[in-house]
Design a protein around this motif. Sequence first.
Motif, mmCIF file in Angstrom:
data_model
loop_
_atom_site.group_PDB
_atom_site.id
_atom_site.type_symbol
_atom_site.label_atom_id
_atom_site.label_comp_id
_atom_site.label_asym_id
_atom_site.label_seq_id
_atom_site.Cartn_x
_atom_site.Cartn_y
_atom_site.Cartn_z
ATOM 1 N N ARG A 240 3.027 5.088 -3.172
ATOM 2 C CA ARG A 240 2.565 5.785 -1.963
ATOM 3 C C ARG A 240 2.992 5.023 -0.711
ATOM 4 N N THR A 241 2.929 3.699 -0.745
ATOM 5 C CA THR A 241 3.380 2.897 0.396
ATOM 6 C C THR A 241 4.865 3.124 0.658
ATOM 7 N N ALA A 242 5.650 3.154 -0.429
ATOM 8 C CA ALA A 242 7.100 3.366 -0.293
ATOM 9 C C ALA A 242 7.405 4.760 0.245
ATOM 10 N N VAL A 243 6.691 5.754 -0.242
ATOM 11 C CA VAL A 243 6.911 7.132 0.210
ATOM 12 C C VAL A 243 6.544 7.274 1.688
ATOM 13 N N ASN A 244 5.423 6.677 2.093
ATOM 14 C CA ASN A 244 5.022 6.738 3.506
ATOM 15 C C ASN A 244 6.095 6.117 4.402
ATOM 16 N N ALA A 245 6.655 4.981 3.962
ATOM 17 C CA ALA A 245 7.690 4.307 4.752
ATOM 18 C C ALA A 245 8.946 5.152 4.839
ATOM 19 N N ARG A 246 9.333 5.741 3.728
ATOM 20 C CA ARG A 246 10.552 6.557 3.688
ATOM 21 C C ARG A 246 10.409 7.799 4.556
ATOM 22 N N ARG A 247 9.254 8.447 4.499
ATOM 23 C CA ARG A 247 9.052 9.700 5.237
ATOM 24 C C ARG A 247 8.598 9.476 6.672
ATOM 25 N N GLY A 248 8.217 8.239 6.998
ATOM 26 C CA GLY A 248 7.836 7.928 8.368
ATOM 27 C C GLY A 248 6.499 8.484 8.783
ATOM 28 N N GLN A 249 5.675 8.825 7.804
ATOM 29 C CA GLN A 249 4.339 9.338 8.109
ATOM 30 C C GLN A 249 3.441 9.164 6.888
ATOM 31 N N GLU A 250 2.140 9.191 7.131
ATOM 32 C CA GLU A 250 1.162 9.032 6.063
ATOM 33 C C GLU A 250 1.062 10.335 5.273
ATOM 34 N N VAL A 251 1.352 10.262 3.997
ATOM 35 C CA VAL A 251 1.239 11.440 3.128
ATOM 36 C C VAL A 251 -0.205 11.528 2.631
ATOM 37 N N PRO A 252 -0.878 12.664 2.824
ATOM 38 C CA PRO A 252 -2.267 12.789 2.351
ATOM 39 C C PRO A 252 -2.386 12.441 0.867
ATOM 40 N N ILE A 253 -3.467 11.757 0.517
ATOM 41 C CA ILE A 253 -3.635 11.256 -0.854
ATOM 42 C C ILE A 253 -3.564 12.387 -1.868
ATOM 43 N N ARG A 254 -4.225 13.495 -1.597
ATOM 44 C CA ARG A 254 -4.241 14.603 -2.563
ATOM 45 C C ARG A 254 -2.834 15.159 -2.775
ATOM 46 N N GLU A 255 -2.088 15.311 -1.694
ATOM 47 C CA GLU A 255 -0.702 15.813 -1.779
ATOM 48 C C GLU A 255 0.184 14.842 -2.566
ATOM 49 N N PHE A 256 0.025 13.531 -2.255
ATOM 50 C CA PHE A 256 0.817 12.528 -2.968
ATOM 51 C C PHE A 256 0.474 12.515 -4.449
ATOM 52 N N ARG A 257 -0.807 12.560 -4.753
ATOM 53 C CA ARG A 257 -1.256 12.509 -6.151
ATOM 54 C C ARG A 257 -0.679 13.670 -6.949
ATOM 55 N N LYS A 258 -0.679 14.861 -6.351
ATOM 56 C CA LYS A 258 -0.146 16.045 -7.030
ATOM 57 C C LYS A 258 1.351 15.859 -7.317
ATOM 58 N N GLU A 259 2.082 15.399 -6.310
ATOM 59 C CA GLU A 259 3.522 15.195 -6.480
ATOM 60 C C GLU A 259 3.797 14.105 -7.517
ATOM 61 N N LEU A 260 3.006 13.032 -7.480
ATOM 62 C CA LEU A 260 3.180 11.929 -8.434
ATOM 63 C C LEU A 260 2.979 12.411 -9.866
ATOM 64 N N MET A 261 1.916 13.158 -10.096
ATOM 65 C CA MET A 261 1.627 13.631 -11.453
ATOM 66 C C MET A 261 2.710 14.593 -11.955
ATOM 67 N N GLU A 262 3.223 15.428 -11.070
ATOM 68 C CA GLU A 262 4.293 16.357 -11.455
ATOM 69 C C GLU A 262 5.542 15.598 -11.888
ATOM 70 N N GLN A 263 5.902 14.572 -11.112
ATOM 71 C CA GLN A 263 7.108 13.801 -11.428
ATOM 72 C C GLN A 263 6.907 12.939 -12.678
ATOM 73 N N MET A 264 5.711 12.417 -12.871
ATOM 74 C CA MET A 264 5.431 11.621 -14.067
ATOM 75 C C MET A 264 5.571 12.481 -15.326
ATOM 76 N N LYS A 265 5.132 13.700 -15.232
ATOM 77 C CA LYS A 265 5.253 14.615 -16.377
ATOM 78 C C LYS A 265 6.721 14.895 -16.683
#
Length: 257
Positions: free
Chosen positions: A107-132
């Motif tokens: 999440r820290t890396a994604v925030n740095a890359r995108r230049g903004q704070e990604v909401p936790i719920r949005e990040f969690r959803k994306e993380l779980m999708e990619q992990m699957k």
Amino acid sequence: MANLGSVIFSCEDLHIEVNGKSVVKGVNLTLRRGEKAALMGPNGSGKSTLANAVMGHPNYTITQGKILLEGEEITALAADEKARKGLFLAFQYPIAIPGVSVANFLRTAVNARRGQEVPIREFRKELMEQMKLLEVDPSFAGRYLNEGFSGGEKKRVEILQMALLKPSVMLLDETDSGLDIDALRTVSEGINRIAGPETGVLLVTHYQRLLNYAKPDTVHVFMDGRIVRTGGPELALQLEERGYEWIEQEVMAGKSN
């Protein structure tokens, strides 16, 4: 060869020293949008030095030449600045970071890359999708980064990081190192899924086996700090069959003429 777009990344006359010793001796390398290129060569030829120096590792000194990413010179930028601009390096031996969970690191890396704070719920959803998709156990999100992970698990987590960061140029330094056939297939499928018409991929490897799955458009042969031969995918097959000695002999013969 696929229909490739404009140049997205290039090295121009790049010279690199390690501890005062010249290791990379004038490399010109271009990646186009949509291109997967392989950089192949024997141990000690300087392939990993090139990848690490391009990313901005402080132990490698660029003494001459320049690096361009999407037309912008990035040679002197720090590694984190290069990463924010879309350059990504997957390491041969990813390190463990005790005390930092996979989810927090990503999440820290994604925030740095995108230049903004990604909401936790949005990040969690994306993380779980990619992990699957990458067959990463969801429980790994709460584990410390790479601590106690097998070689294959470390590489999957790096590809997971790549999938979330969406870099424009991906340098993969011997990503096939230490992988069994199942892990190799999964990691390769991840690379193929992330690579697209707007990205460039450089696969640094000794062997053909990774290239059976992540098929390159271009193959460069690297010896003694230089690119000595460039060709299509068939060049990798020739290297698998004949080794590197025949090219080395041709290079030496050319120098003596």
